[in-house]
Each structure stands twice: as structure tokens, then as C-alpha cells.
Design an enzyme around this catalytic site. Structure first.
Site, PDB file in Angstrom:
ATOM      1  N   TRP A 192       0.793  -0.968  -0.334  1.00 12.16           N
ATOM      2  CA  TRP A 192      -0.109  -0.307  -0.017  1.00 12.16           C
ATOM      3  C   TRP A 192       0.950   1.063  -0.427  1.00 12.16           C
ATOM      4  O   TRP A 192       2.349   0.912   0.611  1.00 12.16           O
ATOM      5  CB  TRP A 192      -1.196   0.184   1.766  1.00 12.16           C
ATOM      6  CG  TRP A 192      -1.765   1.543   1.114  1.00 12.16           C
ATOM      7  CD1 TRP A 192      -2.729   2.246   0.492  1.00 12.16           C
ATOM      8  CD2 TRP A 192      -0.954   2.964   1.690  1.00 12.16           C
ATOM      9  NE1 TRP A 192      -3.003   3.472   0.561  1.00 12.16           N
ATOM     10  CE2 TRP A 192      -2.636   3.478   1.828  1.00 12.16           C
ATOM     11  CE3 TRP A 192      -0.192   2.215   3.433  1.00 12.16           C
ATOM     12  CZ2 TRP A 192      -1.758   4.649   2.629  1.00 12.16           C
ATOM     13  CZ3 TRP A 192      -0.389   4.014   3.890  1.00 12.16           C
ATOM     14  CH2 TRP A 192      -0.839   5.021   3.791  1.00 12.16           C
ATOM     15  N   GLU A 233      -3.047  -3.133  -2.420  1.00 13.04           N
ATOM     16  CA  GLU A 233      -4.332  -2.070  -1.734  1.00 13.04           C
ATOM     17  C   GLU A 233      -4.465  -1.157  -2.349  1.00 13.04           C
ATOM     18  O   GLU A 233      -3.939  -0.029  -2.675  1.00 13.04           O
ATOM     19  CB  GLU A 233      -3.535  -2.124  -0.310  1.00 13.04           C
ATOM     20  CG  GLU A 233      -5.024  -1.722   0.312  1.00 13.04           C
ATOM     21  CD  GLU A 233      -4.439  -1.472   2.040  1.00 13.04           C
ATOM     22  OE1 GLU A 233      -3.678  -1.887   2.491  1.00 13.04           O
ATOM     23  OE2 GLU A 233      -5.225  -0.981   3.136  1.00 13.04           O
ATOM     24  N   LYS A 235      -7.324   2.930  -2.779  1.00 13.38           N
ATOM     25  CA  LYS A 235      -7.621   3.724  -1.870  1.00 13.38           C
ATOM     26  C   LYS A 235      -8.562   4.612  -2.622  1.00 13.38           C
ATOM     27  O   LYS A 235      -7.678   5.312  -4.003  1.00 13.38           O
ATOM     28  CB  LYS A 235      -6.645   4.198  -1.002  1.00 13.38           C
ATOM     29  CG  LYS A 235      -7.410   4.539   0.282  1.00 13.38           C
ATOM     30  CD  LYS A 235      -5.685   5.238   1.310  1.00 13.38           C
ATOM     31  CE  LYS A 235      -6.831   5.593   2.379  1.00 13.38           C
ATOM     32  NZ  LYS A 235      -5.591   5.935   3.503  1.00 13.38           N
ATOM     33  N   ASP A 266      -9.634  -3.204   1.602  1.00 11.34           N
ATOM     34  CA  ASP A 266      -9.753  -2.154   2.862  1.00 11.34           C
ATOM     35  C   ASP A 266     -10.373  -1.758   2.964  1.00 11.34           C
ATOM     36  O   ASP A 266     -11.410  -0.895   1.887  1.00 11.34           O
ATOM     37  CB  ASP A 266      -8.541  -1.826   2.850  1.00 11.34           C
ATOM     38  CG  ASP A 266      -8.680  -0.795   4.553  1.00 11.34           C
ATOM     39  OD1 ASP A 266      -9.431  -0.472   5.269  1.00 11.34           O
ATOM     40  OD2 ASP A 266      -7.693  -0.767   5.000  1.00 11.34           O
ATOM     41  N   HIS A 269     -11.648   1.609   2.674  1.00 12.39           N
ATOM     42  CA  HIS A 269     -10.997   2.739   1.062  1.00 12.39           C
ATOM     43  C   HIS A 269     -12.131   2.623  -0.207  1.00 12.39           C
ATOM     44  O   HIS A 269     -11.141   3.086  -1.161  1.00 12.39           O
ATOM     45  CB  HIS A 269      -9.901   1.521   0.872  1.00 12.39           C
ATOM     46  CG  HIS A 269      -8.927   1.817   1.327  1.00 12.39           C
ATOM     47  ND1 HIS A 269      -7.061   0.990   1.076  1.00 12.39           N
ATOM     48  CD2 HIS A 269      -8.588   2.183   3.153  1.00 12.39           C
ATOM     49  CE1 HIS A 269      -6.771   1.266   2.419  1.00 12.39           C
ATOM     50  NE2 HIS A 269      -7.234   1.953   2.969  1.00 12.39           N
ATOM     51  N   HIS A 293      -8.569  -6.782   3.764  1.00 15.67           N
ATOM     52  CA  HIS A 293      -8.034  -5.600   5.700  1.00 15.67           C
ATOM     53  C   HIS A 293      -9.596  -5.696   5.824  1.00 15.67           C
ATOM     54  O   HIS A 293     -10.493  -4.216   5.513  1.00 15.67           O
ATOM     55  CB  HIS A 293      -7.688  -4.559   5.757  1.00 15.67           C
ATOM     56  CG  HIS A 293      -6.032  -4.195   5.509  1.00 15.67           C
ATOM     57  ND1 HIS A 293      -4.882  -3.494   5.215  1.00 15.67           N
ATOM     58  CD2 HIS A 293      -4.868  -5.156   4.960  1.00 15.67           C
ATOM     59  CE1 HIS A 293      -3.782  -3.647   4.877  1.00 15.67           C
ATOM     60  NE2 HIS A 293      -4.077  -5.479   5.257  1.00 15.67           N
ATOM     61  N   ASP A 301     -12.451   7.200   6.028  1.00 17.41           N
ATOM     62  CA  ASP A 301     -11.561   5.840   5.824  1.00 17.41           C
ATOM     63  C   ASP A 301     -10.936   5.854   7.567  1.00 17.41           C
ATOM     64  O   ASP A 301      -9.937   6.043   8.080  1.00 17.41           O
ATOM     65  CB  ASP A 301     -10.568   5.984   5.367  1.00 17.41           C
ATOM     66  CG  ASP A 301      -9.288   4.426   5.763  1.00 17.41           C
ATOM     67  OD1 ASP A 301      -9.627   3.492   5.755  1.00 17.41           O
ATOM     68  OD2 ASP A 301      -8.032   4.817   5.248  1.00 17.41           O
ATOM     69  N   ASP A 303     -10.816   4.023  10.385  1.00 14.57           N
ATOM     70  CA  ASP A 303     -10.242   2.839  11.168  1.00 14.57           C
ATOM     71  C   ASP A 303     -10.631   2.373  12.757  1.00 14.57           C
ATOM     72  O   ASP A 303      -9.459   2.458  13.414  1.00 14.57           O
ATOM     73  CB  ASP A 303      -8.356   2.847  10.588  1.00 14.57           C
ATOM     74  CG  ASP A 303      -8.236   2.721   9.395  1.00 14.57           C
ATOM     75  OD1 ASP A 303      -8.257   2.189   9.192  1.00 14.57           O
ATOM     76  OD2 ASP A 303      -7.750   4.248   8.694  1.00 14.57           O
ATOM     77  N   ASP A 333      -7.107  -4.172   9.991  1.00 16.76           N
ATOM     78  CA  ASP A 333      -7.043  -2.861   9.718  1.00 16.76           C
ATOM     79  C   ASP A 333      -7.354  -2.181  10.134  1.00 16.76           C
ATOM     80  O   ASP A 333      -8.101  -1.394   9.416  1.00 16.76           O
ATOM     81  CB  ASP A 333      -6.493  -2.420   8.372  1.00 16.76           C
ATOM     82  CG  ASP A 333      -5.313  -1.488   8.120  1.00 16.76           C
ATOM     83  OD1 ASP A 333      -5.063  -0.836   8.745  1.00 16.76           O
ATOM     84  OD2 ASP A 333      -5.534  -1.205   6.735  1.00 16.76           O
TER      85      ASP A 333
END
Ligand code: RNT
Ligand code: ZN
Length: 426
Positions: A192, A233, A235, A266, A269, A293, A301, A303, A333
């Protein structure tokens, strides 16, 4: 209630639950067996707020990701991080993996540039993983570094800077292969990069061409896929790269398809109304394997720690219904520094396992039959009905069988550890 009494209660409740599920043709014992075979890759970076332990000059973070909170007790070195992880693993049912970042190299206080790291810098991680039967997954760290301060790495316009990141990714893959060989289970090495622009770019094409070419160079060296698997990955945006991200979803989907790499999805993302659960059945038609993820975006995003949300359940349902489990590597993640970091791992990982168990307990044949008969009324009614089946009793039985604490007992262990260990870290 005594321990024995609690165990009897769990087993009685389970017997009843087993019967209820059996009425719908679901074998709860079988579901637990399958569940025990699914490893989740715990991300090391929840334990120290994505800090890493390499020798650093200055305090470069960057990369468009951010950790908020200052809960006391974060791991200050790799030994502490491993100790914290050890506790987390004993509270999570099943045998699980570790997802490591290159910035967690142990260089013995020496500055080792990222394009010069070697397997030896990770020998303590390998020894620990062997001892505890954890597979390891890996990531180049293409952020939090002076050469990433322009906001570009593999797609940087300057050839020398680009080469530095290419070399970093190359050595990372080799270290990944070393992990896979040593531990007897392939390491998924996931790339990433944060590359992108805060504001409206003029040239979108050149950075993407450079990224493609850099990745091709990174992947030039053929590595044994029983040791290392490459993933990329995508995004949508990051902090400071709101208007343009070089490695978009379309970019990497095309890349993975044409180069035969894994695609990493992810959950945070994509556009906020887009969900990865919906993408799985499309993507899995064309790519052999994927990496997930599992994260939780809140409005962006962000997390957040994963919880048993509708989306996490939907992801698990898709994996089970589509029979994709053998082709999917499940990683986590998220990074939250506002709560106990070990609790964050436990809550997030348990949520994913709960979602998988729920999906494995779904009366799939019954649901499929209703749909095939165009009985949409029955389908909706039945989907709602199964939400109140005694899932909790199967979950507790699973924890019991896997010898981890039942109910909230795990939190007691975390609180004790906080008092005796974490509170001494300043
Ligand atoms: C960033 C990506 C990436 C990172 C980790 C630390 O948006 O999700 O996976 O979170 O590499
Ligand atoms: Zn991610």
C-alpha cells in the site's frame, strides 16, 4: 457463579442451541470445526499506534493515515509489543496470524535504511512466531519517512526516490518469502502506498504509469508462491490526498488481473456508501485470491475498531455463501489509541470471528430454496427469523472448546494486565 457452574450452563445452553439449529438443517459442531480452521491476521500496528521501532530521526508520520487518542500503555519496543500480542491471542478463540510492517524491524539501535533491511532484522519475530504457531504476513512501509514527505513513493517523479521505494518493496518481498519458508505457511506481502494529491491534479496519467512500471520492477524477481504471495491495496483518498490517489481501485484491479497478484480490499477505502461485501462475488470471478483488510470507517476511512456490524456480517456471509474461504486471507486494519490497545485487538478480532460463525450457522440451503422459488416474502421473513436464533450459546461453546475466557471474563484479564504491566510504561 463458580467456574464449573458456568461451564455446565454453557454446555446446557449449547445443547439446546444445537437442537434449534438442527431444526433448520444446520450442524453447529461442523460450523465450529470450519471456524477453527480460519486464521485472522492481527495487525501489529494497533499495539503502538502505527509507530514502528526502526531507528528514526525526527518524527515523520505522514502517509495520509492518522491515529487519535493517547490511552496510556502503548508498546515502546518489539518485546513489549509481542508481550501484548501474546495476551491478545490467549483471549481470542482459534489460531491466528500476525501482520507485520517493515517499520517493525529490530536493528539493535542502528540506523538501517528501508532499502537495506534483511531477514535478520526480523529474527526475533520469526522465533516468536514459531514458538506460538503464528504465520506472518508483511507490508513494505511506504510512509512515515523523509523520502515519502512529498506524498509520493513508487510513483514519485524523481527517479532516485522512486528507486529507493522500489528497492524497499523488493527487499520486503524477500523478507516475506523468508517468513513463509521459515514458518511453513505463505506470507502475504501487501503493498500500500499513500501517493496522491491534495488538490485537483492536471496529469493523472503519468503517476499511474510510473506506479505500474515501479510495481513491475518490484515483482520482477520470481518468488516461490508457497513462501510469498503479493497483494496490492487500493484506496479512494487519504488525509492530504483527497483529490487524487494514484493507486485507485480500478488501477489495482487491473494490475492484479494482468499481473496475477492478490487484490487487497480494505473496508474503509471506498466511497462511504460503497461496501466491499458487495464486490466480493464480482472480484472473485477473476482474481484467484484476495486479501481483506477488515476495518471500520466512520464517515471516512477512520480505521475504527471493528465491531459486529451489518457490513462485517455481510462480508462473512459472502465468504461463506460463495465458498471463498480457501481463497481469502483475512487481515485486520484499524488503529485506535483512545482505548486499551489490547482490548481493541480482542474486540475487533472476536467480532470478525463472530461474524464468520454467524455466517457458518446460516441455513443456506433453506434460504437458497426460498430465493429459487421466487418466494421473496419467505426469504425476508426467514432472514429476519434467523437473527434471533441462539447464536450466543454456540459462540460461548466455541470459546470454551478453544480454551479462551467466556463472556466478559477476557476483559478482566486485560484490566489486570493494564494494572500490572501497562501502567508501568511511561
Ligand atoms: C492505509 C492502508 C494500509 C495501512 C497499513 C498500516 O490506508 O489501509 O493498509 O493501514 O499499511
Ligand atoms: Zn488497509
Amino acid at each position: 457463579m463458580g467456574i464449573d457452574q458456568r461451564a455446565t450452563q454453557t454446555s446446557n445452553a449449547y445443547s439446546l442451541a444445537k437442537e434449534r439449529y438442527a431444526e433448520y438443517g444446520v450442524d453447529t459442531d461442523r460450523a465450529m470445526e470450519v471456524l477453527a480452521s480460519i486464521p485472522i491476521s492481527l495487525h501489529c500496528w494497533q499495539g503502538d499506534d502505527v509507530g514502528g521501532f526502526e531507528f528514526k530521526e525526527g518524527d515523520s508520520f505522514g502517509g495520509g493515515i492518522a491515529v487519535t487518542g493517547n490511552y496510556p500503555g502503548k508498546a515502546r519496543n518489539a518485546d513489549e509489543l509481542r508481550q501484548d500480542l501474546d495476551l491478545a491471542y490467549t483471549l481470542i478463540p482459534g489460531t491466528h496470524r500476525l501482520n507485520l510492517h517493515a517499520s517493525y524491524a529490530e536493528t539493535g539501535g542502528k540506523k538501517v535504511e528501508r532499502d537495506e533491511i534483511e531477514p535478520g532484522h526480523f529474527s526475533a519475530w520469526v522465533d516468536w512466531a514459531k514458538e506460538n504457531r503464528h504465520g506472518i504476513d508483511f507490508n513494505p512501509t511506504c510512509f512515515a519517512h523523509p523520502l515519502a514527505d512529498d506524498g509520493f513513493t513508487l510513483s514519485h517523479p524523481d527517479e532516485k526516490t522512486r528507486q529507493f521505494w522500489i528497492d524497499h518493496c523488493r527487499v520486503t518481498r524477500r523478507i516475506g518469502a523468508h517468513f513463509g519458508k521459515e514458518l511453513g505457511t505463505p506470507c502475504v506481502t501487501n503493498i500500500w502506498i499513500p501517493d496522491g494529491y491534495k488538490d485537483i491534479p492536471v496529469d493523472r496519467k503519468s503517476p499511474r504509469e510510473r506506479l505500474r512500471d515501479s510495481l513491475d520492477k518490484v515483482l520482477e524477481e520470481k518468488l516461490d508462491t508457497s513462501h510469498n504471495l503479493d497483494a496490492v491495496e487500493a484506496k479512494l483518498f487519504g488525509i492530504g490526498s483527497e483529490s487524487f490517489v494514484v493507486g485507485s481501485h480500478e488501477f489495482y484491479l487491473g494490475y492484479a488481473l494482468t499481473r496475477g497478484t492478490l487484490l487487497c480490499l480494505d473496508a474503509g477505502h471506498f466511497h462511504p456508501t460503497e461496501v466491499i461485501s458487495e464486490k466480493l462475488s464480482s472480484v472473485m470471478m477473476y482474481v484467484d485470491e484476495i486479501l481483506l483488510h477488515v476495518s471500520r470507517g466512520v464517515r471516512w476511512d477512520s480505521d475504527h475498531v471493528v465491531v459486529l456490524s451489518d457490513e462485517v456480517r455481510a462480508i462473512a456471509e459472502e465468504l461463506v455463501r460463495g465458498e471463498y474461504l480457501k481463497r481469502v486471507h483475512i487481515g485486520l486494519d484499524f488503529f485506535d489509541a483512545s482505548i486499551n490497545r489490547i482490548a481493541a485487538w480482542v474486540i475487533g478480532t472476536q467480532s470478525v470471528i463472530k461474524a464468520l460463525l454467524l455466517a457458518l450457522l446460516e441455513p443456506r440451503d433453506r434460504l437458497n430454496r426460498l430465493e429459487a422459488k421466487w418466494d421473496y416474502t419467505g426469504r425476508l421473513a426467514f432472514l429476519e427469523e434467523i437473527k434471533t436464533l441462539p447464536f450466543g450459546s454456540v459462540w460461548e461453546e466455541y470459546c470454551e472448546r478453544q480454551s479462551v475466557p467466556i463472556g466478559m471474563n477476557w476483559l478482566e484479564k486485560v484490566r489486570d494486565y493494564e494494572k500490572t504491566v501497562l501502567s508501568n510504561r511511561t
